[in-house]
Design a protein around this motif. Sequence first.
Motif, PDB file in Angstrom:
ATOM      1  N   ALA A  47       8.480 -25.831  28.196  1.00  0.00           N
ATOM      2  CA  ALA A  47       9.678 -25.657  28.844  1.00  0.00           C
ATOM      3  C   ALA A  47       9.761 -27.194  29.734  1.00  0.00           C
ATOM      4  O   ALA A  47      10.748 -27.538  30.380  1.00  0.00           O
ATOM      5  CB  ALA A  47       9.668 -24.640  30.057  1.00  0.00           C
ATOM      6  N   LEU A  49      10.855 -30.750  30.108  1.00  0.00           N
ATOM      7  CA  LEU A  49      11.705 -31.790  29.463  1.00  0.00           C
ATOM      8  C   LEU A  49      11.218 -33.013  29.691  1.00  0.00           C
ATOM      9  O   LEU A  49      10.839 -33.358  30.921  1.00  0.00           O
ATOM     10  CB  LEU A  49      12.919 -31.582  30.124  1.00  0.00           C
ATOM     11  CG  LEU A  49      14.133 -30.264  29.868  1.00  0.00           C
ATOM     12  CD1 LEU A  49      15.016 -30.218  30.900  1.00  0.00           C
ATOM     13  CD2 LEU A  49      14.666 -30.667  28.585  1.00  0.00           C
ATOM     14  N   VAL A  70      11.448 -31.867  24.784  1.00  0.00           N
ATOM     15  CA  VAL A  70      10.593 -31.150  25.445  1.00  0.00           C
ATOM     16  C   VAL A  70       8.945 -31.372  24.962  1.00  0.00           C
ATOM     17  O   VAL A  70       8.981 -31.774  23.597  1.00  0.00           O
ATOM     18  CB  VAL A  70      11.051 -29.766  25.650  1.00  0.00           C
ATOM     19  CG1 VAL A  70      12.253 -29.280  26.415  1.00  0.00           C
ATOM     20  CG2 VAL A  70      10.911 -29.008  24.111  1.00  0.00           C
ATOM     21  N   PHE A  85       8.924 -24.559  19.999  1.00  0.00           N
ATOM     22  CA  PHE A  85      10.004 -24.285  21.151  1.00  0.00           C
ATOM     23  C   PHE A  85       9.608 -22.716  21.360  1.00  0.00           C
ATOM     24  O   PHE A  85       9.095 -22.035  20.569  1.00  0.00           O
ATOM     25  CB  PHE A  85      11.575 -24.356  20.478  1.00  0.00           C
ATOM     26  CG  PHE A  85      12.028 -25.568  20.231  1.00  0.00           C
ATOM     27  CD1 PHE A  85      12.403 -26.372  21.125  1.00  0.00           C
ATOM     28  CD2 PHE A  85      12.392 -25.849  18.933  1.00  0.00           C
ATOM     29  CE1 PHE A  85      12.975 -27.693  21.120  1.00  0.00           C
ATOM     30  CE2 PHE A  85      12.815 -27.321  18.800  1.00  0.00           C
ATOM     31  CZ  PHE A  85      13.035 -28.151  19.606  1.00  0.00           C
ATOM     32  N   TYR A  91      17.278 -23.468  26.153  1.00  0.00           N
ATOM     33  CA  TYR A  91      17.305 -24.936  26.418  1.00  0.00           C
ATOM     34  C   TYR A  91      18.776 -25.165  26.302  1.00  0.00           C
ATOM     35  O   TYR A  91      19.694 -25.113  25.378  1.00  0.00           O
ATOM     36  CB  TYR A  91      16.409 -25.362  25.288  1.00  0.00           C
ATOM     37  CG  TYR A  91      15.239 -25.161  25.163  1.00  0.00           C
ATOM     38  CD1 TYR A  91      14.211 -25.850  25.729  1.00  0.00           C
ATOM     39  CD2 TYR A  91      14.653 -24.097  24.293  1.00  0.00           C
ATOM     40  CE1 TYR A  91      12.668 -25.582  25.466  1.00  0.00           C
ATOM     41  CE2 TYR A  91      13.221 -23.742  24.160  1.00  0.00           C
ATOM     42  CZ  TYR A  91      12.422 -24.506  24.731  1.00  0.00           C
ATOM     43  OH  TYR A  91      11.146 -24.218  24.563  1.00  0.00           O
ATOM     44  N   ARG A 108      24.012 -24.662  24.246  1.00  0.00           N
ATOM     45  CA  ARG A 108      22.619 -23.598  24.412  1.00  0.00           C
ATOM     46  C   ARG A 108      21.719 -23.360  23.323  1.00  0.00           C
ATOM     47  O   ARG A 108      22.209 -22.762  22.294  1.00  0.00           O
ATOM     48  CB  ARG A 108      22.913 -22.549  25.355  1.00  0.00           C
ATOM     49  CG  ARG A 108      21.820 -21.565  25.764  1.00  0.00           C
ATOM     50  CD  ARG A 108      22.279 -20.379  26.360  1.00  0.00           C
ATOM     51  NE  ARG A 108      22.637 -20.696  27.742  1.00  0.00           N
ATOM     52  CZ  ARG A 108      23.826 -20.172  28.280  1.00  0.00           C
ATOM     53  NH1 ARG A 108      24.197 -18.940  27.988  1.00  0.00           N
ATOM     54  NH2 ARG A 108      24.193 -20.430  29.765  1.00  0.00           N
ATOM     55  N   VAL A 242      16.094 -26.041  31.221  1.00  0.00           N
ATOM     56  CA  VAL A 242      15.463 -25.105  30.667  1.00  0.00           C
ATOM     57  C   VAL A 242      15.432 -23.735  31.634  1.00  0.00           C
ATOM     58  O   VAL A 242      14.935 -23.949  32.652  1.00  0.00           O
ATOM     59  CB  VAL A 242      14.127 -25.508  30.153  1.00  0.00           C
ATOM     60  CG1 VAL A 242      13.419 -24.269  29.297  1.00  0.00           C
ATOM     61  CG2 VAL A 242      14.001 -26.697  29.450  1.00  0.00           C
TER      62      VAL A 242
END
Length: 434
Positions: A47, A49, A70, A85, A91, A108, A242
């Motif tokens: 999560a 960035l 990320v 992810f 995100y 998103r 996030v």
Amino acid sequence: MKKVISIGGVALALVAAAVAAAFTIGPGTSSASSHREAPLIAEDPSADLTDLYAFRSPDKPNTVTLLANVIPGEDPAAGPNWYTFSPGARYSLKIDTDGDVKPNVIYRFQFQRKTGAFFLGDTAQPFTVTRVAGGKTTVVAKGTTAPNNIGPRSTPDYHSLVTKSIASFDGGASSAFAGQRDDPFFGDIGAIFDLVAIRKGTGNVGGGKDFFSGYGVHTIGVQVPITSLNAKNGTVGVWASVERKKVTTRGQKTRDAGSWVQVNRLGNPLVNEVIIPTGLKDLWNAQQPWNEGAYKKYYETPILAAVINKLYKLGVPETGRDDLVAVLLTGVPKLNYTGPKVADVLRLNLGIPVTPSPNRLGVLGGDNQGWPNGRRLDDDVIDIAEQAVGGFLKGTKLPLGDGVNGDDAKLMGSFPYIADPESGFANSKGLQKP
């Protein structure tokens, strides 16, 4: 000629302890663009960035490209469960088109994770892109990420997998991408963490080591027509965030429940690292850009300026830094000003044409298409930030930098532009044994 030009590495080392004390108190802080910038997010890499970019697309100048990365420091050989992810996160790329610092358009991304074969993780992730705009929430694209670049046996002809993974939408006018990339951020983080050392001179003549060479990140991005944004005065404000569910229950099965809450945000590079005090970093990540007024004093009176003056006596302005407020919080008049409302967002004037030969120092180098007007992949944000804090816009032009002036990997000529990640099999950080 200013005295600073003659300052060498030995003198710079004398200020190291004070600068380090000012900016590295507590766990998880960093001087990278936004890699491990706050204690809590350092414990949640998927999560976290790392960087945000917004620029007119060089090969399609009628479009704008937005990219967010990320997962800092991805080692390409880190299997069998490689970086992916998180299926439990949302995100988002957020765009303010009218200057009120509220998102008018949101893209998103959400992901799934499949079970891999044998003892291996599956890094090809199904994803959905949802657009929130005009009071409507619409799924605009679906796709599957290319797998991570594991090696020639697992992922042969890797670049073709990346090309095929790009999803188009809006009748082909727009594109979306998600997947692993080379980390395009560059900087001598190894020296910075060693009590803010500079390897050569004042850092503006090379000699640095790119810590992020060979490491990867995970990227989300969209490329959309400029006309589709209907930006007031032709300027947009962009940030990324996030979110995770508010409650996580762990046990034999992990469950997420409750409302979505923001755990990380990012607009301009280096803000949470070198402007926001360590004790407020986690709170800052959970708040929205329109809450930035509570932090304005840290922009107006940057502690870094005071430390530099105490030890260098360079005449760096310590108070009344309306120049930093403009660059980071409101936009610069006649460049990318969006109004008096202060907020940490990347402001991009979409009317400025693509620069044929970009200058890595952006606006400070006379190239108005570069940061802080948006941010391109090859903008040298560490050097720009150091010189801006030093008082460049106040007439104090100090040749500061970290000695790393560009990325180790060549950018692609088309969306998503960021270079393919290094192969885990090749792994330049590995030592070949006889």
